[in-house]
Scaffold this active site. Structure first.
Site, PDB file in Angstrom:
ATOM      1  N   THR A  78      -2.534  -5.633  -7.309  1.00 58.96           N
ATOM      2  CA  THR A  78      -2.481  -4.495  -5.969  1.00 58.96           C
ATOM      3  C   THR A  78      -2.882  -5.282  -4.838  1.00 58.96           C
ATOM      4  O   THR A  78      -3.507  -6.134  -4.903  1.00 58.96           O
ATOM      5  CB  THR A  78      -3.292  -3.438  -6.421  1.00 58.96           C
ATOM      6  N   ASP A  79      -2.475  -4.453  -3.670  1.00 59.49           N
ATOM      7  CA  ASP A  79      -3.158  -4.981  -2.484  1.00 59.49           C
ATOM      8  C   ASP A  79      -4.693  -4.420  -2.644  1.00 59.49           C
ATOM      9  O   ASP A  79      -4.936  -3.348  -3.487  1.00 59.49           O
ATOM     10  CB  ASP A  79      -2.459  -4.226  -1.126  1.00 59.49           C
ATOM     11  N   TRP A  80      -5.725  -4.855  -1.676  1.00 52.06           N
ATOM     12  CA  TRP A  80      -6.896  -4.555  -1.876  1.00 52.06           C
ATOM     13  C   TRP A  80      -7.239  -3.097  -1.688  1.00 52.06           C
ATOM     14  O   TRP A  80      -6.941  -2.332  -0.693  1.00 52.06           O
ATOM     15  CB  TRP A  80      -7.665  -5.405  -0.770  1.00 52.06           C
TER      16      TRP A  80
ATOM     17  N   THR B  32      -6.059  -0.527  -2.995  1.00 58.27           N
ATOM     18  CA  THR B  32      -5.032   0.331  -3.045  1.00 58.27           C
ATOM     19  C   THR B  32      -5.524   1.716  -3.948  1.00 58.27           C
ATOM     20  O   THR B  32      -5.307   2.797  -3.674  1.00 58.27           O
ATOM     21  CB  THR B  32      -3.755   0.027  -3.906  1.00 58.27           C
TER      22      THR B  32
ATOM     23  N   TYR C 223       0.940  -1.427  -0.044  1.00 57.91           N
ATOM     24  CA  TYR C 223      -0.127  -0.102  -0.204  1.00 57.91           C
ATOM     25  C   TYR C 223       0.929   1.326  -0.043  1.00 57.91           C
ATOM     26  O   TYR C 223       0.484   2.268  -0.418  1.00 57.91           O
ATOM     27  CB  TYR C 223      -0.921   0.116   1.021  1.00 57.91           C
TER      28      TYR C 223
END
Ligand code: BGC
Length: 893
Positions: free
Chosen positions: A821-823, A825, A790
């Protein structure tokens, strides 16, 4: 990881009331005290959490009673979930045993329009235990969960050989943590096991110990009381053993702080420790914590035995009693340095610590930007303590045993490629056990001045050695592993000089075994300067400890900032895509049969389809199906398979019950590559059972600071240990045909404002510490995916940094899986920029056209090239196909 409160209907009813289904029995899980909602607010710990359907007048408050007594409650309004109001009722203080029942009354609450709520009365029952019977055969996964719990418990102190205890002792157990024994971290690393053996269960069902309930029952009500003299007298007559359990929660969304009750002990905890060590001839402390808390108390009270139990997963309690009574000889080692005090860690100066004037800062609270200057530079963990001769409570690699091992080097040799050390390990003690051999190097090199005093280069663990038995272990350390990054020349170089090799019981107790002279610097790799900091960094230096010791002047909330200061010079990469044609329409099953058709398969996609595939197809987060984190969108017309991704460091993080392994830090404490590989395999086998195709694990950011909320989810402070464990874990995971994911790339070292937290790191520390562990993991095993972090690093968000993703991950490290991506982002970063930087999959995305329309528009207005999309689609498709192929053929990916 989401909490699920995002989707609660709100404000649609005339009268405020608790949203409860009257037909559903309300239950509380005594083994899940932090629950999911701890992620929203730490005060939800031990609470039953129920949403209101309307905005509540919080100031007016209301009545909450448990069994007729006024109870602690807490209301939280969730602004970012559309103003949901949640009521947390402390039930932990009443429900400490399976099947117990309490009666709850909620009344007198008003909504913000002045309407009074109708009174509600209901029962809450503690869930039943589900413990397996002694005869029940454990599955392969469960056996691994038990083994890893046993091998993850570190024995830190054992004065007068207080441990192991006789197996039929009566135990006087003190401390509220006995009733709120933690077995897992919170958030993405959380487990949802089919059963949990907590400490109490361990004593009653898996040992011959007896429990003095007169003492332990005192701690059911949430207070660290000192028992009265009468009780103590009786307890001492029964047994001379006093055990104190201390616990700390830790997990995603919040960092810990140095507040008493978090890093520091509360006064009550200190008093209790002193009381027990003064009153019992055999005093033992069990640290059921996820991060290294304050240890200065050991100088004040003389506890005989200290056990770091960590979060041991579903078998935590069984493993603990087996260690206590000596059925298992402890064999774990600390994968981090346990300092006496927080301020001893050089990174403590540059870490957002929410005490004093610093407001608590969760992952998504407030819109504040934070800068974190990594002034300690390469001196992370033991690299600092050893280089600057700072004493610690327990050094890296430390751990005691009940037996005694002799380690004898039988051969040391080297050639141009490898240094090889052979060690004979003999069990000279009185019980069977396993030993860890740690290999270290001290670099006395000529040109590169800043170099840590000592570094871990390998570690090996023996099998279970019977008394008198021996085993020969051998390591081959590649010479190029000794390279350091020369920032001036942008080269990885094995500098000229002397390399002294040691074997060690831990980083402090080492024995010289041989040396290697390098007469001329050996250039291992020349790379481009990438990700250079956009501002001057103060850096800790061996030459001037006082002058350069971190001061933290530039870290903290960046007042008035509306973003990060962008990196000045930034490299961009262009992409080509060679369209491959095919006479016949290719369907997904065709590429599963023949992966070489992937390029031609993707070549068939039109812009809409390309846009669709690079966006994860989930409606919300954990809201669909089995509560998974996301799924690859099932494109129409191509016979696409179902493809589910879920969290799962220590167990599959879904709504269905499954396995519960220890948190990663305890897996790492096993110092066993083979066991870690089995842990990954256990996760994979469970994922197969629950029809999950890819697990979002392992997570292995460097444990830079003990207060990082996600520390227990990560493996180590040392890049070699961290990367090696991640590699073996993923190898085991992917051996089952399930995909893995290395995360969070890179430097996700804090939860405070995590999407707006910028790490400012020198190029050297980036390459020798924070990228190094990923490089090592990739050299052990290439996973099918990587998740970006993030945070930003040096002026660019990691999710949108072409230098990191293309320059380093693809070009230098040769990664061929897909990047995601991270969730969410994209709540902070424009997802078109993310895609344009070479990130392939936006998560959790959506299953409608919210995102895809924007992708199409971006291609049309030239912000995103279609080749970029085609490349991303290809990375996704070929890796998904590989996984589906191995799933169908039961082979490793
Ligand atoms: C976490 C990730 C996790 C993802 C999906 C994020 O909040 O940082 O580690 O994989 O959620 O649940």
């Amino acid at each position: 990881m989401s909490t699920g409160f995002e989707n609660i209907p709100n404000g649609k009813n005339d009268k405020p009331f608790l949203l409860m289904d009257p037909t559903v029995k309300v239950t509380y899980d005594i083994n899940n005290i932090d629950g999911m909602y701890y992620m929203l607010d730490k005060r939800f710990q031990g609470c039953l959490v129920l949403p209101f359907s309307k905005a509540i007048d919080v100031k007016k408050g209301g009545t909450v009673q448990v069994n007729g007594n006024d109870a602690y409650y807490f209301i939280k309004s969730l602004a970012n979930a559309g103003g949901v109001f949640m009521l947390g009722i402390d039930v932990m203080s009443y429900l400490t045993d399976y099947d117990q029942k309490v009666d709850i009354l909620v009344a007198d609450f008003y909504d913000t329009d002045g309407n009074k709520m109708e009174e509600k009365r209901f029962d809450v029952t503690a869930e039943s235990s589900n413990l397996p019977t002694q005869e029940q055969q454990l599955s392969e996964q469960e056996q691994t969960a038990l083994k890893s719990a046993e091998e993850g418990i570190v024995l830190l102190k054992n004065d007068n050989q207080v441990l192991p205890l006789k197996d039929d002792e009566i135990l006087n157990v003190f401390g509220t943590a006995f009733h709120k024994f933690r077995t897992s971290t919170v958030g993405a690393g959380k487990i949802n096991p089919r059963f949990t053996i907590n400490f109490k269960d361990g004593i009653s069902n898996y040992s011959n110990f007896a429990l003095n309930t007169q003492i332990s029952d005192l701690y059911k009500f949430g207070k660290e009381l000192l028992p009265d003299q009468g009780l103590v007298k009786k307890a001492k007559e029964l047994s001379d053993i006093g055990i104190v359990v201390l616990s700390r929660a830790s997990g995603e969304n919040f960092d810990n702080s140095t507040r008493k009750g978090e890093y520091y002990l509360t006064d009550d905890e200190k008093n209790l420790l002193k009381f027990v060590s003064d009153n019992f001839t055999k005093s033992i402390l069990i640290l059921n914590v996820g991060y290294p808390i304050d240890m200065s108390f050991i100088k004040q009270c003389n506890i005989d035995g200290i056990i770091y139990s960590g979060y041991g997963g579903m078998f935590a309690g069984q493993a603990l009693v087996e260690i206590l009574d000596g059925r298992v000889t402890p064999s774990a080692r600390l994968p981090f340095t346990w300092a006496f005090d927080y301020t001893d860690y050089p990174a403590s100066k540059n870490f957002y610590n929410s005490v004093g004037k610093n407001i608590p800062l969760g992952a998504d609270d407030n819109h504040l930007w934070v800068n974190t200057h990594y002034e300690e530079d390469i001196y992370v963990g033991y690299r600092y303590f050893q280089t600057f001769n700072k004493s610690v409570a327990f050094p890296f690699g430390y751990g005691l045993s009940y037996t005694a091992f002799e380690q004898k080097v039988t051969e040391f040799k080297h050639d141009e490629k490898d240094i090889s050390v052979t060690v004979k390990v003999k069990n000279n003690g009185l019980s069977d056990g396993k030993e860890v051999v740690q290999f270290y190097v001290k670099k006395q090199i000529e040109n590169i001045k800043e170099v840590p005093a000592i570094e871990l280069v390998d570690f090996l663990k023996t099998d279970l050695l019977k008394v008198g038995e021996e085993q020969v272990l051998q390591t081959d350390v590649p010479l190029k592993q000794l390279a350091v990054f020369d920032e001036k020349k942008s080269q990885y170089v094995v500098d000229s000089g002397k390399y002294l090799f040691y074997i060690g019981k831990n980083v402090e107790q080492c024995q010289l075994v041989g040396e290697v002279d390098v007469t001329k610097p050996i250039i291992v790799k020349t790379v481009e300067h990438l990700m250079q900091p956009n501002q001057k960094i103060e850096r800790l230096s061996k030459n001037d400890l006082e002058g350069t010791y971190p001061k933290g002047l530039k870290s903290g909330i960046n007042k008035g900032a509306t973003g990060i200061e962008p990196r000045g010079k930034r490299k961009n990469y262009s992409f080509k895509f060679d369209k491959a044609s095919s006479a016949k329409r290719i369907l997904f099953p065709d590429i599963v049969k023949d992966l070489t058709k992937s390029q031609a398969f993707v070549s068939q996609f039109n812009l809409e389809e390309l846009a669709r595939i690079v966006i994860c197809g989930s409606h919300g987060w954990g809201m669909e199906g089995i509560g998974e984190a996301g799924r690859v969108y099932k494109l129409d017309g191509y016979d696409f398979p179902k493809f589910i991704v879920s969290d799962g460091n220590s167990g599959i993080n879904i709504n269905e019950k499954n396995i519960g392994l220890p948190s990663s830090v305890s897996i790492s404490a096993s110092f066993s590559k083979a066991l870690t590989e089995k842990v990954g395999r256990a996760i994979g086998l469970e994922a197969r059972k629950h029809d999950v195709q890819l697990i979002l694990a392992p997570a292995f950011n460097i444990q830079r600071n003990p207060l990082n909320g996600r520390n227990p989810e990560y493996f180590s402070e040392d890049p070699f240990l961290s990367g090696t464990m991640a590699g073996y874990y993923c190898k085991g995971l992917e051996s089952t045909g399930v995909g893995g994911c290395y995360k969070h790339f890179i430097a996700n070292n804090a939860e405070a404002a995590r999407k707006r937290n910028q790490s400012i790191i020198s190029e050297r520390a980036l390459r020798d510490i924070y990228i190094k562990n990923f490089e090592i993991a990739l050299s052990v095993h290439q996973p099918k995916s990587v998740m970006t972090a993030y945070n930003s690093v040096n002026g660019v968000e990691t999710s949108a940094d072409p230098e990191l993703l293309i320059g380093i991950l693809r070009k230098e490290l040769g990664f061929d899986g897909f990047i995601m991506t991270d969730w969410s982002t994209d709540s902070e970063v424009d997802f078109i920029r993310i895609l344009a930087a070479g990130n392939n999959w936006i998560t959790p995305g959506s299953n409608d056209s919210t995102y895809t329309d924007k992708v199409i528009a971006a291609v049309k207005d030239g912000r995103l090239s279609i080749e970029m999309l085609q490349n991303s689609a290809l990375y996704i498709i070929k890796n998904v196909a590989k996984i589906i192929k191995s799933e169908r053929s039961n082979e490793a990916v």
